[in-house]
Scaffold this active site. Structure first.
Site, PDB file in Angstrom:
ATOM      1  N   HIS A  51       0.588  -1.320  -0.257  1.00 21.17           N
ATOM      2  CA  HIS A  51       0.007  -0.195   0.129  1.00 21.17           C
ATOM      3  C   HIS A  51       0.540   1.231  -0.126  1.00 21.17           C
ATOM      4  O   HIS A  51       0.434   1.780   0.989  1.00 21.17           O
ATOM      5  CB  HIS A  51      -1.113   0.138   1.552  1.00 21.17           C
ATOM      6  CG  HIS A  51      -1.974  -1.229   1.293  1.00 21.17           C
ATOM      7  ND1 HIS A  51      -2.937  -1.186   2.289  1.00 21.17           N
ATOM      8  CD2 HIS A  51      -2.590  -1.462   0.004  1.00 21.17           C
ATOM      9  CE1 HIS A  51      -3.845  -2.298   1.973  1.00 21.17           C
ATOM     10  NE2 HIS A  51      -3.971  -2.619   0.342  1.00 21.17           N
ATOM     11  N   GLU A 136      -5.719  -7.836   3.686  1.00 17.89           N
ATOM     12  CA  GLU A 136      -5.598  -9.191   4.378  1.00 17.89           C
ATOM     13  C   GLU A 136      -6.344  -9.329   5.384  1.00 17.89           C
ATOM     14  O   GLU A 136      -6.355 -11.110   5.215  1.00 17.89           O
ATOM     15  CB  GLU A 136      -4.310  -8.224   6.191  1.00 17.89           C
ATOM     16  CG  GLU A 136      -3.890  -9.736   6.634  1.00 17.89           C
ATOM     17  CD  GLU A 136      -3.048  -8.755   7.801  1.00 17.89           C
ATOM     18  OE1 GLU A 136      -3.048  -9.308   8.719  1.00 17.89           O
ATOM     19  OE2 GLU A 136      -2.453  -7.340   7.537  1.00 17.89           O
TER      20      GLU A 136
END
Length: 341
Positions: A51, A136
């Site tokens: 990210h 996640e």
């Protein structure tokens, strides 16, 4: 931690250590670069490999193609799974699409996946502490969807229900705030005294260390600048940790150009850190920006030593282009490719 004293009126920067790339991010980024070197462009990557806007843009220029869904990848291509991990259904989709795969999931995330499978096999209810919609969390939940309940903070605890309070365990997203996670765990333990903890702390070592450094410098800082992207959970948490530690103000920026000079008004001490997906070149640009404005004195705030490294994905030791071609000819199956056959 070093000398934290300063002459009245002097301007200084407190630079957190450790900061930036963790071992899992370093492994994932290098994996994309190596795949491009070995197999040539394009190499498809499902979701952002990590990210960070700068990292993604840099890899795109080298030939990486980022997609949201495996179905967007042409048959017979190479696709890499990001450091955040994916659910088993994604591996199945890749097999059906006759794709050669590279799994760049962080080994610490893989550990949580394996714990989820083990506890589900033992018929535990699994309370996964994490943020809804985070990649996640989606990947971990997919390992045992019938056993996992997401708990998005202490405020979610009241509505949690389990089949057997003596067979319940908690797991967590690795990039959360340590304090936030333990507050949720404490609330869960009050409700379920028999709550089992995972065999080791699932909060990533890098997340803990970066938060610890920010805690140490936060009380000394008028302003904390965290370098990181807004979709980076651990970077967002660093801003929150800085404020809780006593920083008067804290901001998240992708680049030095995003700093507002108004933030520096009346500021003597600036704390600087970066999230676990951030290359240090971006921090250097922030330091140069501050130096040009009189903040040339830089002190290191060292919270921990980091020496962990992870080996690259094993798939990079194979000829994936040949495997992908064989899949297209019907000489193997997607499952064979996923299994390394």
């Amino acid at each position: 931690m070093g000398d934290m004293t300063a002459t009245t009126g002097s301007r200084r920067v407190l630079l957190a250590a450790p900061r930036g790339y963790c071992a899992g991010v370093d492994r994932a980024v290098i994996a994309v670069e190596k795949a491009l070197e070995q197999y040539g462009a394009p190499v498809y990557v499902r979701h952002e490999i990590v990210h960070n806007k700068y990292v993604v843009q840099t890899l795109e220029r080298k030939g990486a193609v980022f997609v949201e869904q495996t179905s967007e990848v042409p048959e017979g291509s190479i696709v890499m799974f990001s450091a955040h991990g994916v659910a088993p259904t994604v591996h199945e989709e890749a097999a059906r699409g006759r794709l050669a795969t590279i799994d760049a999931t962080c080994p610490l995330v893989t550990k949580v996946h394996k714990e989820a499978v083990r506890y589900a096999n033992d018929d535990f209810d699994i309370l996964l502490i994490g943020h809804e919609g985070h990649e996640e969390v989606i990947g971990t939940s997919g390992e045992a969807p019938d056993h996992i309940t997401l708990v998005d903070g202490p405020e979610d605890v009241a509505k949690v229900e389990v089949r057997d309070p003596d067979k319940v365990v908690w797991l967590s997203q690795t990039t959360l705030s340590v304090d936030e996670t333990m507050e949720t765990v404490d609330a869960l333990k009050t409700k379920f005294p028999g709550l089992v903890s995972p065999p080791s702390d699932d909060i990533c070592y890098a997340t803990q260390n970066r938060q610890l450094a920010v805690k140490q410098m936060g009380a000394e800082s008028d302003l904390v600048i965290v370098v990181g992207s807004r979709n980076s959970s651990n970077s967002v948490r660093l801003v929150e940790v800085a404020k809780l530690a006593g920083a008067r103000d804290a901001h998240l920026v992708d680049f030095a150009s995003e700093i507002d000079e108004a933030w520096l008004e009346g500021v003597t001490t600036v704390g600087v850190t970066s999230g676990a997906s951030v290359p240090d070149v971006l921090v250097e640009e922030v330091l140069a920006y501050l130096s040009e404005r009189g903040y040339a004195d830089v002190e290191i705030v060292k919270a921990a030593e980091e020496s962990i490294t992870f080996s690259l994905p094993k798939e990079l030791r194979r000829d994936l282009r040949a495997e992908a071609a064989a899949l297209m000819k019907g000489e193997g199956t997607g499952e064979d490719a996923a299994a390394g056959k």
